[in-house]
Design an enzyme around this catalytic site. Structure first.
Site, PDB file in Angstrom:
ATOM      1  N   TYR A 145       0.859  -1.183   0.000  1.00 38.30           N
ATOM      2  CA  TYR A 145       0.000   0.000   0.000  1.00 38.30           C
ATOM      3  C   TYR A 145       0.893   1.230   0.000  1.00 38.30           C
ATOM      4  O   TYR A 145       1.875   1.296   0.743  1.00 38.30           O
ATOM      5  CB  TYR A 145      -0.899   0.004   1.242  1.00 38.30           C
ATOM      6  CG  TYR A 145      -1.754   1.241   1.383  1.00 38.30           C
ATOM      7  CD1 TYR A 145      -2.808   1.493   0.503  1.00 38.30           C
ATOM      8  CD2 TYR A 145      -1.518   2.172   2.407  1.00 38.30           C
ATOM      9  CE1 TYR A 145      -3.608   2.629   0.644  1.00 38.30           C
ATOM     10  CE2 TYR A 145      -2.318   3.310   2.550  1.00 38.30           C
ATOM     11  CZ  TYR A 145      -3.352   3.535   1.669  1.00 38.30           C
ATOM     12  OH  TYR A 145      -4.141   4.652   1.811  1.00 38.30           O
ATOM     13  N   ASP A 240       9.377   2.577  -0.509  1.00 39.51           N
ATOM     14  CA  ASP A 240       8.375   3.244   0.305  1.00 39.51           C
ATOM     15  C   ASP A 240       8.610   2.834   1.753  1.00 39.51           C
ATOM     16  O   ASP A 240       8.232   1.748   2.184  1.00 39.51           O
ATOM     17  CB  ASP A 240       6.962   2.868  -0.165  1.00 39.51           C
ATOM     18  CG  ASP A 240       5.891   3.582   0.655  1.00 39.51           C
ATOM     19  OD1 ASP A 240       6.251   4.288   1.621  1.00 39.51           O
ATOM     20  OD2 ASP A 240       4.696   3.422   0.335  1.00 39.51           O
ATOM     21  N   LYS A 268       4.594   8.802   8.776  1.00 43.57           N
ATOM     22  CA  LYS A 268       4.468   8.202  10.095  1.00 43.57           C
ATOM     23  C   LYS A 268       5.549   8.707  11.074  1.00 43.57           C
ATOM     24  O   LYS A 268       5.448   9.834  11.518  1.00 43.57           O
ATOM     25  CB  LYS A 268       4.412   6.675   9.969  1.00 43.57           C
ATOM     26  CG  LYS A 268       3.219   6.278   9.073  1.00 43.57           C
ATOM     27  CD  LYS A 268       2.786   4.841   9.126  1.00 43.57           C
ATOM     28  CE  LYS A 268       1.422   4.677   8.462  1.00 43.57           C
ATOM     29  NZ  LYS A 268       1.407   4.117   7.125  1.00 43.57           N
TER      30      LYS A 268
HETATM   31  C1  LIG Z   1       0.714   4.595   5.798  1.00 45.56           C
HETATM   32  C2  LIG Z   1       1.402   4.348   4.523  1.00 45.56           C
HETATM   33  C3  LIG Z   1       1.256   5.201   3.408  1.00 45.56           C
HETATM   34  C4  LIG Z   1       0.280   6.340   3.392  1.00 45.56           C
HETATM   35  O1  LIG Z   1       0.580   7.323   4.310  1.00 45.56           O
HETATM   36  P1  LIG Z   1      -0.582   8.358   4.750  1.00 45.56           P
HETATM   37  O2  LIG Z   1       0.128   9.306   5.666  1.00 45.56           O
HETATM   38  O3  LIG Z   1      -1.647   7.544   5.395  1.00 45.56           O
HETATM   39  O4  LIG Z   1      -1.065   9.019   3.512  1.00 45.56           O
HETATM   40  C5  LIG Z   1       2.050   4.964   2.307  1.00 45.56           C
HETATM   41  N1  LIG Z   1       2.911   3.936   2.268  1.00 45.56           N
HETATM   42  C6  LIG Z   1       3.049   3.086   3.300  1.00 45.56           C
HETATM   43  C7  LIG Z   1       4.052   1.984   3.208  1.00 45.56           C
HETATM   44  C8  LIG Z   1       2.288   3.250   4.455  1.00 45.56           C
HETATM   45  O5  LIG Z   1       2.425   2.375   5.454  1.00 45.56           O
END
Ligand SMILES: *Cc1c(COP(=O)(O)O)cnc(C)c1O
Length: 434
Positions: A145, A240, A268
């Protein structure tokens, strides 16, 4: 039974006011057959709901609160920042300090751009990859994701795996057509894909430790293959690390693996509980971004003083604490893992706890699987059993993530005593659901 009277009343009202009563779907508890508890406040490793029930928090705002809630250094930095004004839309010295901290912790990042969420970070990194290479196709992995931008909200098509389809109404076929969905941890697939489409691929975006189908670490050979294939074909490798960054090691998954991506996205933990995201990497790539280069990307509140203050206060402490901080988190995760596995075995429940540093997932396997390596194996897990497990934990003062396909997170404030207590409750739950 715990009293949930205020939660029920407030959530009832919320459903009239917001879609599903929530501002992000992962909070709605839809996969676990109960209503969410409404949170009043948090402290250290605990959440407190509006009926004054206390929970040991294994969600930690979905990862950011690695120092626990209300860390005194972060709180003080926020108080000081708020007294100097909450937003200027102009450069500040604190943006430099946060950028420096990330560069120190993650050496593949030569330059960085701050944004406001993980979604914005990945969306911008994908645009940069396309803008820099002049190519259209992006490769992503099923079960990874990357936030909800249109290019990344796609799913594998049914027949040929190289045809993607929109994963939400509102995402166009044209958007999906430029994203290729590939199976995670399958290097043979990637070798064939690059042999066929290599010259059209702008970049590959991957969670080096997947956290959004539950915790599924990418294998070293898979990620090494991605590094080699992208380099050979002049495509970019985007890690990511929105979740794994500052979570599995001081320098994220790339440090553990010893692999340098071209671009990295953060979110995060980098915001210490405030809305921050970032993307960064190779100098020549980052210099392709406006106002030096031509790839457009902007943000009214980007580099916001409160958000940067919380980010600095968090990363500075992680940098100072260094590897021993992560060794200690890992050791606690191991203790939980062993405790859960043993208790599940005693109750004859097939369970595999998978982890990386300070994140983990107990997977309720079906009878045939030994572990989870991709979305296919994750999807075979017993989600009914997870839901029952979840409800028992919640009722007994443990707040786990509300889906089989999410990671549990640990903070430095999760003491051995809290971990033992969690194992005891889990053991009780395994017995009840076996
Ligand atoms: C949480 C997450 C996102 C999205 O971040 P948001 O701040 O919720 O938009 C993208 N990539 C990864 C791997 C994530 O865990």
């Amino acid at each position: 039974m715990k009293n949930h009277q205020n939660s029920i009343r407030i959530f009832q009202e919320a459903k009239e006011l917001m879609p599903g009563g929530v501002n992000s779907p992962a909070r709605a508890f839809l996969a676990v057959g109960t209503d969410p508890v409404v949170i009043d406040h948090a402290a250290g490793p605990y959440l407190f709901d509006v009926d004054n029930n206390q929970y040991i928090d294994y969600v930690l705002s979905w990862g950011p609160m690695i120092l626990g809630h209300c860390d005194p250094v972060v709180t003080r930095a926020l108080h000081e920042a708020v007294n100097r004004g909450t937003s200027y839309g102009a450069p500040t010295n604190d943006e430099n300090r946060l950028a420096q901290l990330v560069r120190t912790l993650v050496p593949s990042v030569e330059k960085i751009r701050l944004v406001n969420s993980g979604t914005e970070a990945t969306m911008s990194a994908v645009r940069l990859a396309r803008g820099f290479t002049g190519r259209d196709k992006i490769v992503k992995f099923v079960g990874n994701y990357h936030g909800h931008s249109d290019s990344l909200l796609v799913a594998a098509g049914s027949a040929a795996a190289t045809f993607s389809v929109p994963d939400s109404p509102g995402v166009t076929q044209a958007n999906a057509a430029d994203t290729i969905c590939a199976p995670y941890n399958d290097e043979a697939f990637m070798t064939r894909l690059f042999a066929q489409f290599g010259s059209q691929i702008a970049g590959v975006i991957v969670e080096p430790v997947a956290g959004n189908m539950g915790c599924v670490p990418g294998s070293l050979s898979f990620l090494t293959t991605l590094r080699q294939l992208t380099a050979e074909h002049n495509a970019l490798l985007i890690f990511d690390e929105v979740m794994s960054g500052f979570r599995v090691a001081p320098g994220g998954a790339q440090q553990r693996l010893g692999i340098q991506p071209d671009l990295t996205t953060f979110g995060k933990i980098i915001g210490g509980g405030l809305p921050v995201g970032a993307y960064g990497g190779r100098l020549d790539l980052m210099n392709a971004i406006i106002p030096v280069g031509k790839v457009y990307q902007a943000g009214t509140l980007s580099g916001n003083p409160l958000a940067t203050a919380a980010g600095i206060a968090t990363l500075q402490q992680l940098l100072t604490a260094g590897q021993p901080f992560y060794d200690s988190l890992t050791e606690k995760v191991q203790r939980l893992t062993t405790g859960f596995q043993q208790a599940a075995q005693a109750a004859r429940i097939p369970l595999k706890v998978q982890s990386a540093g300070g994140m983990f997932t107990p997977f309720f396997l079906n009878e045939t699987d030994q572990e989870v390596t991709s979305w296919d194996s994750a999807a075979r897990c017993n989600t009914q059993r997870f839901a029952a497990f979840f409800r028992i934990l919640l009722e007994n003062g443990i707040y786990p993530p509300c889906s089989q396909f999410e990671c549990w997170f640990l903070s430095s404030l999760h003491s051995d005593e809290l971990i033992e207590k969690t194992i005891d409750v889990a053991a009780l739950a395994f017995k009840q659901i076996s």
